[in-house]
Design a protein around this motif. Structure first.
Motif, PDB file in Angstrom:
ATOM      1  N   TYR A   1       2.369   2.279  -3.273  1.00  0.00           N
ATOM      2  CA  TYR A   1       1.367   2.442  -4.168  1.00  0.00           C
ATOM      3  C   TYR A   1       1.712   3.607  -4.031  1.00  0.00           C
ATOM      4  O   TYR A   1       0.983   4.529  -5.289  1.00  0.00           O
ATOM      5  CB  TYR A   1      -0.635   2.146  -3.603  1.00  0.00           C
ATOM      6  CG  TYR A   1      -1.304   2.921  -4.737  1.00  0.00           C
ATOM      7  CD1 TYR A   1      -1.485   2.340  -5.631  1.00  0.00           C
ATOM      8  CD2 TYR A   1      -1.996   3.872  -4.369  1.00  0.00           C
ATOM      9  CE1 TYR A   1      -2.443   2.460  -6.290  1.00  0.00           C
ATOM     10  CE2 TYR A   1      -2.946   4.804  -5.029  1.00  0.00           C
ATOM     11  CZ  TYR A   1      -3.251   3.899  -6.296  1.00  0.00           C
ATOM     12  OH  TYR A   1      -4.286   3.945  -6.819  1.00  0.00           O
ATOM     13  N   TYR A   2       2.112   4.550  -2.855  1.00  0.00           N
ATOM     14  CA  TYR A   2       2.065   6.018  -3.081  1.00  0.00           C
ATOM     15  C   TYR A   2       3.416   6.827  -3.223  1.00  0.00           C
ATOM     16  O   TYR A   2       3.701   8.067  -3.773  1.00  0.00           O
ATOM     17  CB  TYR A   2       1.974   6.382  -1.849  1.00  0.00           C
ATOM     18  CG  TYR A   2      -0.353   6.312  -1.935  1.00  0.00           C
ATOM     19  CD1 TYR A   2      -1.268   6.929  -2.651  1.00  0.00           C
ATOM     20  CD2 TYR A   2      -0.558   5.904  -0.400  1.00  0.00           C
ATOM     21  CE1 TYR A   2      -2.239   6.731  -2.008  1.00  0.00           C
ATOM     22  CE2 TYR A   2      -2.270   5.711   0.210  1.00  0.00           C
ATOM     23  CZ  TYR A   2      -2.587   6.254  -1.072  1.00  0.00           C
ATOM     24  OH  TYR A   2      -3.973   6.093  -0.938  1.00  0.00           O
TER      25      TYR A   2
ATOM     26  N   ARG B   1     -11.090   1.738  -1.364  1.00  0.00           N
ATOM     27  CA  ARG B   1     -10.419   1.253  -0.177  1.00  0.00           C
ATOM     28  C   ARG B   1      -9.754   0.274  -1.360  1.00  0.00           C
ATOM     29  O   ARG B   1      -8.749  -0.668  -0.553  1.00  0.00           O
ATOM     30  CB  ARG B   1     -10.647   1.132   0.896  1.00  0.00           C
ATOM     31  CG  ARG B   1     -10.088   1.497   2.238  1.00  0.00           C
ATOM     32  CD  ARG B   1     -10.654   0.892   3.333  1.00  0.00           C
ATOM     33  NE  ARG B   1     -10.483   2.903   3.879  1.00  0.00           N
ATOM     34  CZ  ARG B   1     -10.408   3.967   4.910  1.00  0.00           C
ATOM     35  NH1 ARG B   1      -8.889   2.930   5.095  1.00  0.00           N
ATOM     36  NH2 ARG B   1     -10.215   5.012   4.951  1.00  0.00           N
TER      37      ARG B   1
ATOM     38  N   LYS C   1      -9.470  -1.729  -3.088  1.00  0.00           N
ATOM     39  CA  LYS C   1      -8.477  -1.202  -4.896  1.00  0.00           C
ATOM     40  C   LYS C   1      -7.265  -1.143  -3.771  1.00  0.00           C
ATOM     41  O   LYS C   1      -5.745  -1.200  -5.240  1.00  0.00           O
ATOM     42  CB  LYS C   1      -9.196  -0.359  -5.618  1.00  0.00           C
ATOM     43  CG  LYS C   1      -8.355  -0.368  -7.035  1.00  0.00           C
ATOM     44  CD  LYS C   1     -10.069   0.749  -8.108  1.00  0.00           C
ATOM     45  CE  LYS C   1      -8.892   0.284  -9.467  1.00  0.00           C
ATOM     46  NZ  LYS C   1     -10.213   1.290 -10.330  1.00  0.00           N
ATOM     47  N   VAL C   2      -6.801   0.177  -3.320  1.00  0.00           N
ATOM     48  CA  VAL C   2      -5.477  -0.041  -2.902  1.00  0.00           C
ATOM     49  C   VAL C   2      -4.797  -1.128  -1.913  1.00  0.00           C
ATOM     50  O   VAL C   2      -3.940  -1.019  -1.491  1.00  0.00           O
ATOM     51  CB  VAL C   2      -5.720   1.511  -2.863  1.00  0.00           C
ATOM     52  CG1 VAL C   2      -4.449   1.843  -1.616  1.00  0.00           C
ATOM     53  CG2 VAL C   2      -6.076   2.868  -3.396  1.00  0.00           C
ATOM     54  N   HIS C   3      -5.467  -1.108  -0.810  1.00  0.00           N
ATOM     55  CA  HIS C   3      -5.415  -2.126  -0.144  1.00  0.00           C
ATOM     56  C   HIS C   3      -4.608  -3.991  -0.594  1.00  0.00           C
ATOM     57  O   HIS C   3      -4.522  -4.170   0.670  1.00  0.00           O
ATOM     58  CB  HIS C   3      -6.559  -2.015   1.335  1.00  0.00           C
ATOM     59  CG  HIS C   3      -6.335  -0.850   1.926  1.00  0.00           C
ATOM     60  ND1 HIS C   3      -5.817  -1.126   3.433  1.00  0.00           N
ATOM     61  CD2 HIS C   3      -6.822   0.084   1.700  1.00  0.00           C
ATOM     62  CE1 HIS C   3      -5.786   0.248   3.859  1.00  0.00           C
ATOM     63  NE2 HIS C   3      -6.451   0.992   2.920  1.00  0.00           N
TER      64      HIS C   3
ATOM     65  N   ARG D   1       1.176  -1.554  -0.049  1.00  0.00           N
ATOM     66  CA  ARG D   1      -0.289  -0.410   0.276  1.00  0.00           C
ATOM     67  C   ARG D   1       1.183   1.420   0.016  1.00  0.00           C
ATOM     68  O   ARG D   1       0.561   2.269  -0.738  1.00  0.00           O
ATOM     69  CB  ARG D   1      -0.895  -0.071   0.832  1.00  0.00           C
ATOM     70  CG  ARG D   1      -1.480   1.264   1.437  1.00  0.00           C
ATOM     71  CD  ARG D   1      -3.137   0.445   2.573  1.00  0.00           C
ATOM     72  NE  ARG D   1      -3.273   2.160   2.844  1.00  0.00           N
ATOM     73  CZ  ARG D   1      -3.649   2.771   4.006  1.00  0.00           C
ATOM     74  NH1 ARG D   1      -2.766   1.797   5.339  1.00  0.00           N
ATOM     75  NH2 ARG D   1      -4.337   3.442   4.393  1.00  0.00           N
TER      76      ARG D   1
ATOM     77  N   HIS E   1      -8.633   7.973  -2.268  1.00  0.00           N
ATOM     78  CA  HIS E   1      -7.702   7.025  -1.899  1.00  0.00           C
ATOM     79  C   HIS E   1      -7.006   6.762  -4.050  1.00  0.00           C
ATOM     80  O   HIS E   1      -5.632   6.650  -3.631  1.00  0.00           O
ATOM     81  CB  HIS E   1      -8.002   5.109  -1.702  1.00  0.00           C
ATOM     82  CG  HIS E   1      -9.220   5.491  -0.255  1.00  0.00           C
ATOM     83  ND1 HIS E   1      -8.141   5.272   0.759  1.00  0.00           N
ATOM     84  CD2 HIS E   1     -10.324   5.265  -0.164  1.00  0.00           C
ATOM     85  CE1 HIS E   1      -9.581   5.360   2.117  1.00  0.00           C
ATOM     86  NE2 HIS E   1     -10.522   5.885   1.489  1.00  0.00           N
ATOM     87  N   PHE E   2      -7.636   6.811  -4.809  1.00  0.00           N
ATOM     88  CA  PHE E   2      -6.327   7.093  -5.832  1.00  0.00           C
ATOM     89  C   PHE E   2      -5.588   7.613  -5.889  1.00  0.00           C
ATOM     90  O   PHE E   2      -4.143   7.263  -6.588  1.00  0.00           O
ATOM     91  CB  PHE E   2      -7.475   7.176  -6.814  1.00  0.00           C
ATOM     92  CG  PHE E   2      -7.465   7.166  -8.330  1.00  0.00           C
ATOM     93  CD1 PHE E   2      -6.792   5.506  -8.309  1.00  0.00           C
ATOM     94  CD2 PHE E   2      -6.763   8.033  -9.159  1.00  0.00           C
ATOM     95  CE1 PHE E   2      -5.959   4.875  -9.801  1.00  0.00           C
ATOM     96  CE2 PHE E   2      -6.708   7.888 -10.121  1.00  0.00           C
ATOM     97  CZ  PHE E   2      -6.303   6.084 -10.581  1.00  0.00           C
ATOM     98  N   LYS E   3      -5.328   8.940  -5.520  1.00  0.00           N
ATOM     99  CA  LYS E   3      -4.303   9.736  -5.829  1.00  0.00           C
ATOM    100  C   LYS E   3      -4.658  10.910  -4.766  1.00  0.00           C
ATOM    101  O   LYS E   3      -4.852  11.244  -4.059  1.00  0.00           O
ATOM    102  CB  LYS E   3      -4.551  10.384  -7.148  1.00  0.00           C
ATOM    103  CG  LYS E   3      -3.012  11.132  -7.609  1.00  0.00           C
ATOM    104  CD  LYS E   3      -2.747  10.448  -8.706  1.00  0.00           C
ATOM    105  CE  LYS E   3      -1.199  11.547  -9.700  1.00  0.00           C
ATOM    106  NZ  LYS E   3      -0.509  10.322  -8.524  1.00  0.00           N
TER     107      LYS E   3
END
Lengths: 247, 247
Positions: free
Chosen positions: A16-17, A165, A167-169, A13, A236-238
């Motif tokens: 992802y960022y 959520r 999707k990101v987690h 996660r 959460h996406f960006k």
DNA sequence: CGATATCTTGATTATGCTCAACGACAGTGG
DNA sequence: CCACTGTCGTTGAGCATAATCAAGATATCG
């Protein structure tokens, strides 16, 4: 003994960022050294961990507080990759209880471990801080829906938030169908409705062909239409990482 | 040129919780170098400050988002000593608007200034992080009231929260009477009721001799009874700093 | 002082709650 | 394999709280 990076939802996660340095990854892996397992649908007794936080390694759980004998407020749903307890980090006594929704594996670590991150990695600190603030924004979105939206819209918004959520987690590819192991009573306690109203709302959404729900899964039929209907924003996406320290 | 420490609400508030090193104080003072003034009851145009945060030096203001033509959700009330915009630090675009309640002085500083704090003072970082998480707990308390409490209890809880916050944010000695410059419409938009319901609720609380409200002030008559009635917890009074880095 | 914003009060309406009964389903033990 | 149990979801009837609409009173600001 070496932990495979891919095994850690939290690291995935975070990745992802931002790009994680090897040092950052060791810092995070350090947090997941220990594991404790819990059975499904149990109240967690965390009195052995009065000053700990937990990383969710697998499974769903939720935190709540009781209001009176018959009502409670579900505060948050926790998914793999969540850090449980961050919200309470400033509290001297726990203010919420936990229940598992499925079988769950948690990685406990002491609050003071946060120090090491604060001291050793300003960049990781900035990310953790940002994700904490992002949770606040999500909470404000929920508050907005609670105060002003009707039952069906609240439920739709709740489902969209879970989908975003996940999707990101997790490695969820964003399929229209996703797991929804929460009972209607838990959903109701989260968004301020009774189980009866949740049932009615879902049936109305199904009648309007916006989504369908069966056997612990939800299928969103027209995501764009639904998002527009409830003014849903994916928080959460960006996120803005432009100001993060570079080191 | 030297700023008097006592002039900064933020530093005073921080000092309430931990001892600040001279370096910490300089870091914080650096944030309050600039000042911008705004008149009462104005919508803030912050397009000149797209990537800034603001310390509230004096006055009250609130953030909100519009829902439809006639309704909006008031997200947060800001008092002197607050940092405005922290919640949105992860957002790429602003998601809320601001309005002043009284004449207001803000100190803008760029997001990236947070870096310096993260890099130079893990201890201050831990405090700022904790206060952010504490705001989340306050938000969860509000959510709980919104979902489950009737009008009068919501209003009482809202007033108690303001009183508790003023005590830490300003030099308020905790008198039974305190300022309440918000209109009933703003209160309603904050806790999910119409101005009409707020009016009725206040009158009911007055009839029950629990509090009285006149001319932009509120007087709590029996604070203990009121706290018990709405299950109010003061989240600001004491926080857990035991795990903070020592340096 | 006049203009506007804010607060109060009343009548009507609507949404979701409560209470209740029934059906579907999963897990359990005989 | 089947009855038993308890959880969960569905549906309906009546009720309660706050929303809406509206009009009048009061306070505030320029």
């Amino acid at each position: 003994m070496a932990i495979n990076f891919a095994d850690s939802c939290l690291i995935n996660r975070m990745r992802y960022y931002i790009e994680l340095s090897p040092d950052d990854e060791s810092l995070l892996m350090e947090l997941e050294k220990d594991e404790v397992s819990f059975r499904s649908r149990r109240r967690l007794n965390l009195s052995n961990y009065p000053t700990h936080l937990f990383i969710v390694k697998s499974g769903w759980l939720y935190s709540y507080t009781d209001l009176d004998e018959k009502r409670r407020q579900v505060l948050r749903i926790h998914y793999p990759g969540d850090v449980v307890g961050l919200t309470e980090i400033a509290m001297q006594e726990p203010f919420s209880e936990m229940r598992t929704v499925s079988d769950v594996v948690l990685c406990p670590f002491p609050k003071s471990r946060m120090d090491e991150i604060f001291i050793q990695s300003p960049r990781l600190t900035a990310l953790i801080f940002s994700l904490g603030m992002l949770d606040q924004v999500v909470l404000l979105d929920r508050l907005k829906m609670m105060n002003r939206a009707h039952a069906a819209n609240r439920v739709a918004h709740f489902f969209l938030e879970i989908k975003a959520r996940l999707k990101v987690h997790t490695a969820d590819p964003g399929n229209a169908t996703f797991d929804m192991p929460l009972t209607q009573e838990v959903i109701g306690d989260a968004i301020g409705l009774t189980n009866v109203s949740i049932s009615n709302a879902i049936r109305r959404l199904e009648a309007d062909n916006l989504l369908s729900s069966e056997r612990k899964t939800v299928t969103i039929h027209d995501e764009e239409k639904l998002k527009a209907m409830v003014d849903f924003q994916d928080r959460h996406f960006k996120i803005d990482t432009s100001w993060f320290p570079h080191k």
